[in-house]
Scaffold this motif. Structure first.
Motif, PDB file in Angstrom:
ATOM      1  N   PHE A 749      -1.012  57.672  30.685  1.00 43.92           N
ATOM      2  CA  PHE A 749       0.317  57.185  31.051  1.00 43.92           C
ATOM      3  C   PHE A 749       0.617  57.495  32.514  1.00 43.92           C
ATOM      4  O   PHE A 749       1.125  56.644  33.255  1.00 43.92           O
ATOM      5  N   ILE A 750       0.321  58.726  32.941  1.00 43.69           N
ATOM      6  CA  ILE A 750       0.576  59.104  34.330  1.00 43.69           C
ATOM      7  C   ILE A 750      -0.246  58.223  35.276  1.00 43.69           C
ATOM      8  O   ILE A 750       0.224  57.803  36.331  1.00 43.69           O
ATOM      9  N   HIS A 751      -1.466  57.919  34.879  1.00 47.14           N
ATOM     10  CA  HIS A 751      -2.347  57.119  35.728  1.00 47.14           C
ATOM     11  C   HIS A 751      -1.922  55.655  35.776  1.00 47.14           C
ATOM     12  O   HIS A 751      -1.955  55.016  36.844  1.00 47.14           O
ATOM     13  N   ASN A 752      -1.506  55.117  34.640  1.00 51.69           N
ATOM     14  CA  ASN A 752      -1.330  53.672  34.537  1.00 51.69           C
ATOM     15  C   ASN A 752       0.099  53.176  34.676  1.00 51.69           C
ATOM     16  O   ASN A 752       0.313  52.020  35.049  1.00 51.69           O
ATOM     17  N   ALA A 753       1.086  54.015  34.340  1.00 48.86           N
ATOM     18  CA  ALA A 753       2.473  53.547  34.378  1.00 48.86           C
ATOM     19  C   ALA A 753       2.843  53.179  35.813  1.00 48.86           C
ATOM     20  O   ALA A 753       2.737  54.020  36.717  1.00 48.86           O
ATOM     21  N   PRO A 754       3.307  51.972  36.066  1.00 48.32           N
ATOM     22  CA  PRO A 754       3.594  51.532  37.444  1.00 48.32           C
ATOM     23  C   PRO A 754       4.648  52.381  38.150  1.00 48.32           C
ATOM     24  O   PRO A 754       4.553  52.604  39.358  1.00 48.32           O
TER      25      PRO A 754
END
Length: 903
Positions: A749-754
């Motif tokens: 989530f931290i990596h992918n959430a815009p």
């Protein structure tokens, strides 16, 4: 507030007739009725007495005798008293126990009162209104706060009546809960010890105090005080102005209400002692980095994990020489800056003192002689400053010329106010070593008050005349046994025995002189069995001067003293401005001292998203270990490439220390301090979030895992691309697979959430998470290096690229002193688990789960557009596209890309 002992019911209500209550009792009850929830210290002569339930609480907290007193026929009430001269210490203990104390004084003169002495409450002492120096920490403010909450908007006010600071602001948030959490953060940052609010504030919010700082005393007041019209009226009347726009309150109704409600409470508790509140400052939190309570606690900014000041960052940095500097340092530590220009200005000041050792040494030496100008001046404004305090203030002001030449050289520091006239006046008026209190005529220097000097001369001459009286009267009368004396009933006298008088008269007759040996001005005062005591009109005159000298001196000295403190109060603005500059100089030179002693460097700041630290060190641990003993480590975080670091390694190898170290270096840079590293480039961050450790909250019924999830949710909901996130052992509070699944999902989530993209340090014992570095392009893996020599394991404390595959938990257990039999058995069990019957360990199962059981790329054929044997295509065919969220879809695409590249 701590639980009190059982209430003792007043017997006054049982009285069948009014005359059964004595006048003193009636006076007490009338005053107590106005302060029902406060312990009333009722002055009776040389004691403060407490009655009824107040006495029970007081006796219990102070460990003094609980007795009783008759207050009318058949009326005995519980009683506990303390000497008035020792009240300060006792009040401090009651305040520390969570109580409030109303001090009721004899405001009438007992000597002149024909009946009951007039009494009234002169002040109410609460945690936020303490003014006694012995009850305060000189290096921290004693703020009392107030809030007004309307849904997602909050007004906050705070005041420190010992320094005269009065502040207010408004906050807004996306939800009601978020507004309360933001309020709690600001109250924690301020360091409020007491909170004033409307008695109609949501009882549920008060009862569920998760958002409030620990140990905060709640003080509800009547709701009508908090109406905007009443608040405005209170502020306008106090500051004697026609509009509040000059204080920056235009368009800030909630801030106005909070400030007005707080000022009304202070007026009710302090009565007339609010002259030190001379202005109201409106501020905005947008310029500061918000720090929630868990981040302050995890980074041990002002207290260690054990609640002690030592081993905290504050303890490392605080080498301040003045109380004002100590308070300012604590404030800076709680308010990291977001504006690069403001940070650079502080760093320029530190750099000046680092480069100019002579100026730094002269300043630091001068600062040793400077006392708490802020609190001394404010005590002068309200008229409670003592003679020794004025001497301390004088010594402080006399050092200002030594600072003026330095101030002009320090970048960003304003000109020091000229207070030489006040220092000169104090030098003329106050003696070199004045007593602690007025009353003996020894506080005012000769030459300042002609009236006081004249009376001193007359009193001295009278005492000298009386001292030589016996010799002169013996010569005048010829009676060699004549004596002078004094007693409290008859005053001074001349005593002559009957035998001596008879002998003198015979001698005079033999010499042909008049028969009487006594001069004509001798007047009999007292006849004894064998002597007579006399006085003369001149003796009576000088006796009056001597006997009234102390009272007269005290009165004249008090008048002169009041003139002195009035002049000090009149110059308060200049002295407080000087104190502000002194505090800044103190903190900047302190940072320079620490930087030189600990070999810190100036950080390079920019607006980018990269954090690069070379040979960084943990400031607190390094100070504890000593120079050269701490193992330095690098750190690289970049939102564009090295966004997330997954750190693995055994317990006790230093993972948590490294995580905290990076966060502390960033925070230190943004308060304007040099940092413990060989080089540091810091892209400014807007917030630092930490989730390190947890414990059960029994009171609210929350488990370790629940607290962990709440804290993690708070981070994920509020972090931004400019935030720094520190996560330690996410998911460890539940089962292995649940924890691993949650940990992986958080990283994804931290990596992918815009909207996120925050720089993240993620320490874990789930070594399988390191596989994400092969899937997610901005994930990097590092481990704590370990040296194995046979059965011996050495933790090198070094952060190196790569991942660990063991936790060395059994080795740590052995180091902790676990019995060797347990260690041997644990080793056997571990071997059995890792080589299980199927030959497939739990670790392999977990790693397989992380990889989502992807086929081995080496066994696949080359990918074609329609080839069904390719593993990437097979994965693509099995995806339920409609059930994927955008973030999950992005993660699957990264996985497919990895498989395709390896094919």
């Amino acid at each position: 507030m701590p639980e009190s002992k059982p209430t003792v019911r007043s017997t006054a209500g049982d009285a069948p007739a009014e005359e059964r209550i004595v006048p003193l009792r009636r006076q007490y009850l009338d005053i107590k009725q106005r302060y029902p929830d406060v312990i009333l210290f009722f002055r009776l002569g040389d004691f403060y007495e407490t009655f009824e339930n107040d006495a029970v609480i007081t006796a219990g907290v102070l460990d003094i005798v609980l007795t009783s007193r008759e207050m009318g026929k058949g009326h005995r009430v519980p009683l506990a008293g303390i000497p008035y001269h020792a009240a300060e210490g006792y009040i401090g203990k009651l305040i520390a126990a969570g109580h409030k104390v109303a001090v009721c004084e004899q405001i009438g003169n007992p000597a002149k009162s024909k009946g009951l002495v007039e009494r009234d409450v002169t002040r109410v002492v609460t945690p936020g209104t303490v003014t006694e120096a012995s009850m305060l920490d000189a290096n921290r403010n004693n703020f009392i706060g107030a809030i007004v909450v309307e849904g997602t908007r909050v007004g906050i006010a705070a005041a420190d009546i010992t320094t005269g600071e009065f502040l207010t602001t408004e906050l807004s948030a996306d939800s009601d809960d978020a507004a309360l959490l933001a309020t709690g953060r600001e109250l924690t940052r301020i360091g409020a010890v007491e909170l004033v609010l409307s008695d109609r504030f949501d009882d549920g919010a008060i009862a569920h105090q998760v958002w409030l700082p620990d140990g905060l005393t709640m003080s509800p007041t009547d709701d009508w005080h908090w109406r905007v019209d009443r608040a405005e009226e209170t502020l306008l009347r106090h500051f004697k102005v026609g509009s509040l726009d000059g204080f920056g309150l235009s368009g800030m109704p909630l801030a106005t209400r909070a400030a007005g409600g707080l000022l009304k409470y202070l007026g009710d508790t302090q009565r007339s002692q609010l002259a030190q509140i001379q202005t109201l400052s409106t501020y905005h939190v947008d310029g500061f980095m918000p720090l929630d309570d868990q981040t302050r606690r995890n980074l041990e900014l002002t207290e260690s994990g054990r609640g002690e000041r030592k081993h905290s960052l504050l303890a490392v940095l605080d080498q301040t020489r003045t109380p004002m500097g100590g308070r300012l340092l604590r404030r800076w530590l709680s308010q990291p800056l977001l504006d690069r220009g403001a940070i650079e200005a502080r760093l320029d000041g530190v750099q000046f003192f680092v480069a100019d050792g002579l100026a730094r040494g002269e300043l630091r030496q001068a600062l040793r002689s400077i006392g708490d100008i802020e609190r001394l001046v404010n005590r002068a404004i309200i008229g409670t400053i003592g003679p020794r305090d004025l001497a301390t203030l004088r010594a402080s002001l006399l050092m200002m010329p030594d600072l003026r030449s330095i101030v002009g050289q320090v970048p960003g520091i304003e000109t020091l106010s000229d207070v030489s006239d006040v220092a000169a006046m104090l030098d003329r008026s106050i003696t070199d070593e004045p007593p602690a209190v007025l009353g003996r005529g020894e506080s005012i220097r000769p030459g300042f008050s002609p009236e006081l000097d004249g009376h001193r001369v007359r009193a001295r001459e009278a005492r000298e005349w009386i001292a030589s009286l016996e010799r002169t009267e013996r010569e005048r009368t010829g009676i060699r046994t004549l004596k002078t004396g004094y007693n409290r009933v008859f005053g001074y006298y001349l005593e002559i025995t009957a035998a001596a008088l008879a002998t003198a008269e015979r001698d005079r007759a033999a010499a042909g002189q008049s028969a009487s040996a006594l001069p004509d001005d001798y007047i009999p005062k007292q006849t004894l069995a064998n002597a007579t005591r006399y006085f003369t009109p001149q003796l009576k005159e000088f006796e009056t001067i001597v006997l009234t000298a102390e009272e007269t001196l005290a009165s004249i000295e008090a008048d002169a003293y009041r003139r002195v403190i009035a002049e000090v109060a009149g110059a308060s603005g200049r002295m407080l401005e000087a104190a502000r500059i002194v505090a800044q100089l103190d903190v900047l030179s302190t940072f320079a001292d620490v930087a030189i002693e600990q070999q810190y460097v100036r950080p390079v700041l920019n607006e980018g998203t990269r954090i690069e630290i070379e040979r960084g060190r943990h400031p607190t641990i390094e100070a504890l270990l000593g120079p050269g003993d701490f193992v330095p480590n690098d750190a690289l975080l970049d939102a564009e490439a090295d966004q997330i670091i997954i750190l693995t390694g055994p317990n006790m190898a230093g993972k948590s220390s490294w995580l905290r170290q990076v966060a502390l270096i960033v925070l230190m840079a943004q308060i304007g301090s040099y940092v413990p590293a060989d080089r540091a480039t810091i892209g400014l961050v807007d917030r630092i979030f930490t989730r390190i450790g947890a414990q059960d909250d029994i009171a609210s019924g929350q488990s370790t895992f629940m607290i962990e999830m709440l804290e993690t949710a708070n981070i994920l909901n509020h972090a931004t691309p400019r935030s720094l996130v520190v996560l330690d052992e996410i998911g460890r509070g539940t089962s292995t697979y649940d924890g691993l699944a949650i940990a992986r999902a958080v990283v994804e989530f931290i990596h992918n959430a815009p909207r996120l993209g925050c720089k993240t340090l993620f320490a874990t014992h789930y070594h399988e998470l390191t596989e994400l570095a092969e899937i997610l392009p901005r994930v990097r893996t590092y481990r704590m290096d370990v040296l194995e020599e046979g059965d011996r394991v050495v933790f090198l404390r070094q952060v190196v690229p790569g991942s660990a595959d063991r936790s060395y938990g059994i080795h740590v257990a052995e180091l902790a002193g676990i019995p060797k039999a347990i260690v041997r058995r644990a080793t056997e069990v571990l071997l059995e688990l890792e080589s299980g019957a199927t030959g497939f360990s739990e670790r392999d199962h977990r790693r397989s789960a992380v990889r989502r059981a992807a086929p081995d790329p080496s066994t696949t054929v080359q990918l074609t557009m329609f080839g069904s044997e390719n593993p990437a295509l097979k994965e693509l065919q099995d995806i339920d596209v409609e059930s994927l969220t955008p973030i999950e879809a992005l993660t699957r695409l990264f996985e497919l890309q990895r498989i395709a590249k390896s094919s």
